[in-house]
Scaffold this motif. Structure first.
Motif, PDB file in Angstrom:
ATOM      1  N   ASN A 284       9.750  17.556 -23.528  1.00  0.00           N
ATOM      2  CA  ASN A 284      10.872  16.729 -23.085  1.00  0.00           C
ATOM      3  C   ASN A 284      10.983  15.455 -23.918  1.00  0.00           C
ATOM      4  N   THR A 285       9.829  14.856 -24.236  1.00  0.00           N
ATOM      5  CA  THR A 285       9.844  13.642 -25.054  1.00  0.00           C
ATOM      6  C   THR A 285      10.430  13.911 -26.434  1.00  0.00           C
TER       7      THR A 285
ATOM      8  N   LEU B 214       4.792  20.347 -21.291  1.00  0.00           N
ATOM      9  CA  LEU B 214       6.221  20.271 -20.955  1.00  0.00           C
ATOM     10  C   LEU B 214       6.738  18.845 -21.098  1.00  0.00           C
ATOM     11  N   ASN B 215       5.927  17.870 -20.737  1.00  0.00           N
ATOM     12  CA  ASN B 215       6.329  16.473 -20.913  1.00  0.00           C
ATOM     13  C   ASN B 215       6.495  16.124 -22.388  1.00  0.00           C
TER      14      ASN B 215
ATOM     15  N   LEU C 281      12.785  21.465 -16.935  1.00  0.00           N
ATOM     16  CA  LEU C 281      11.343  21.402 -17.142  1.00  0.00           C
ATOM     17  C   LEU C 281      10.612  21.060 -15.843  1.00  0.00           C
ATOM     18  N   GLN C 282      11.247  20.245 -15.016  1.00  0.00           N
ATOM     19  CA  GLN C 282      10.626  19.939 -13.730  1.00  0.00           C
ATOM     20  C   GLN C 282      10.580  21.173 -12.838  1.00  0.00           C
TER      21      GLN C 282
ATOM     22  N   TYR D 131      12.433  16.368 -27.241  1.00  0.00           N
ATOM     23  CA  TYR D 131      13.851  16.739 -27.114  1.00  0.00           C
ATOM     24  C   TYR D 131      14.731  15.512 -26.926  1.00  0.00           C
ATOM     25  N   GLU D 132      14.260  14.537 -26.153  1.00  0.00           N
ATOM     26  CA  GLU D 132      15.054  13.337 -25.881  1.00  0.00           C
ATOM     27  C   GLU D 132      15.276  12.499 -27.136  1.00  0.00           C
TER      28      GLU D 132
ATOM     29  N   ASP E 286      18.415   7.733 -16.353  1.00  0.00           N
ATOM     30  CA  ASP E 286      17.505   8.883 -16.252  1.00  0.00           C
ATOM     31  C   ASP E 286      18.134   9.931 -15.345  1.00  0.00           C
TER      32      ASP E 286
ATOM     33  N   PRO F 295      20.648  17.139 -21.059  1.00  0.00           N
ATOM     34  CA  PRO F 295      19.258  16.836 -20.691  1.00  0.00           C
ATOM     35  C   PRO F 295      18.561  18.065 -20.115  1.00  0.00           C
ATOM     36  N   ILE F 296      17.292  18.250 -20.489  1.00  0.00           N
ATOM     37  CA  ILE F 296      16.526  19.406 -20.005  1.00  0.00           C
ATOM     38  C   ILE F 296      15.419  18.987 -19.050  1.00  0.00           C
ATOM     39  N   LYS F 297      15.375  17.716 -18.707  1.00  0.00           N
ATOM     40  CA  LYS F 297      14.294  17.232 -17.848  1.00  0.00           C
ATOM     41  C   LYS F 297      14.276  17.952 -16.510  1.00  0.00           C
TER      42      LYS F 297
END
Length: 420
Positions: free
Chosen positions: A121-122, A117-118, A139-140, A124-125, A219, A134-136
């Protein structure tokens, strides 16, 4: 060879403790070999193959150690299923080792999924428009759900019970879970609202005076939003505060291409007067006032001609004032300024007189949103306007200081000396 093996087996049968110790040692060696082979051979081979792909050359992705985490499952599997083949080992001890190994496997898989998942996110960013959506936070939430499931499975593995039994008891624990995860649920709702309504993005300039926050968003996570203030400090604000508390987002200004200038000159009202012929003649030297003075004079002459006999008295006529002319000069100056946005609101107006003078407000937008350039343009405009005020017979109002009082006393003394 077979004869020696039979003798060793016979000897181990006659000495059960040694048989247990030897086979337990072999199991541990087997687990160590499995770990060695996976990490030194298979893992290295996979990384070598990946090095020929874009993902394999990305240091940030490799640092997530997703494949390395999965490799830890192999030795745990060897221990989990091989422990029961060790003779003479107490059943309770074998069950404990097996359960701990299974729990370790579940936890390792959960950590590997978290790493994936990380990575997502990386990647995607790195998209150009990622800061807009943002999808962070989402995902969290998924990560929390994965670890919640992993926790249930780990507990079930350790106590050697079915996970269904634990899940059946969650209904009674719902209130406790709601209390424990209250902040998480509120943050989740806030994150959804922030994302769906496009309230803030990474890179936005936000201002929250009640929290002493003024800077760029760096962030956006599930529970917190990080803002780097202009003094380079970093403020961490709960995500839910961006829903419950008022704040200012300067994104609209940045996207418009212009930043507002709204500042007033405080003029001394005692310096306001009608222009004399000599003063008018002097002001016609100004390129920016030629058209204004000509049109204004024509308008006033037409007006005064209608007064006939009454127009012979100056108090009944319209005349050009120094403050009106200065206001027109300011407006034309801004219209001809190369750093002022001409497609946005542009005006110069008088505000209500105050005890501190007559405010003449300049309202316009610069052609840039960059902070340093904006401050320079704004300062240059007012440097010029303040410096040229005496040409119109106007003065800036300011409260008397000690220097002013000394000059006044000196002037009075000189006047008395002259009279005597």
């Amino acid at each position: 060879m077979e004869k020696y093996l039979e003798q060793i087996q016979t000897w181990l049968t006659e000495h059960p403790d040694m048989d247990t110790l030897v086979k337990l040692s072999l199991l541990l060696i087997g687990a160590w070999l499995a770990n060695f082979i996976v990490k030194k051979v298979l893992l290295r081979g996979v990384l070598t193959v990946m090095s020929y792909t874009p993902a394999g050359k990305d240091r940030e992705l490799l640092e997530r150690n997703v494949i390395a985490r999965i490799s830890h499952v192999v030795p745990a599997l060897v221990l989990s299923y091989g422990i029961f083949s060790v003779p003479g080992l107490p059943e309770a001890a074998a069950i404990v080792v097996s359960n701990v190994s299974k729990a370790f496997i579940v936890l390792t898989i959960a950590r590997a999924i978290s790493g994936v998942l990380n990575v997502i996110n990386t990647l995607y960013e790195r998209q150009p428009d990622a800061h807009e959506r943002p999808i962070k936070g989402y995902l969290q939430v998924v990560t929390i759900a994965i670890y919640a499931i992993a926790t249930i499975l780990v507990i079930a593995a350790l106590i050697d019970k079915s996970p269904v039994i634990l899940l059946s008891g969650l209904g009674a624990m719902a209130a406790v879970l709601m209390l424990v995860f209250q902040d998480t649920l509120l943050s989740l709702v806030a994150s959804v609202q922030i994302s769906s309504n496009d309230i803030i993005r990474v890179g936005d300039w936000v201002e929250m005076p009640n929290l002493n926050v003024d800077g760029d968003v760096i962030d956006i996570a599930l529970h917190t939003v990080k803002v780097q203030n202009w003094d380079k400090t970093i403020s961490t604000i709960p995500t839910k505060r961006f829903i419950s508390d008022p704040f200012k987002n300067w994104r609209g200004m940045q996207e418009s291409g212009g930043r507002r200038v709204k500042r007033s000159l405080m003029l001394d009202q005692n310096s306001v007067h009608f222009l004399t012929k000599d003063e008018l003649q002097g002001l016609r030297r100004f390129r920016l006032l030629k058209d204004y003075l000509a049109n204004k004079q024509q308008e006033i002459d037409e007006w005064n001609q209608k007064l006939k006999e009454e127009g012979k008295e100056p108090v009944n006529t319209r005349r050009i004032s120094n403050i009106g002319t200065f206001r027109a000069y300011c407006l034309n100056y801004l219209k001809n300024h190369p750093r002022i946005h001409q497609q946005m609101t542009l005006m110069v107006r008088q505000l209500n007189p105050t005890a501190d003078g007559l405010p003449l407000e300049v309202y316009c937008f610069t052609a840039t949103t960059e902070w340093v350039a904006y401050e320079g343009i704004q300062s240059d405009i007012f440097d010029h306007l303040i410096s040229i005020l005496p040409e119109f017979g106007l003065r800036v109002f300011q409260h008397p200081s000690g220097v002013d009082m000394r000059e006044m006393v000196t002037q009075l003394k000189q006047n008395r000396h002259t009279e005597t």
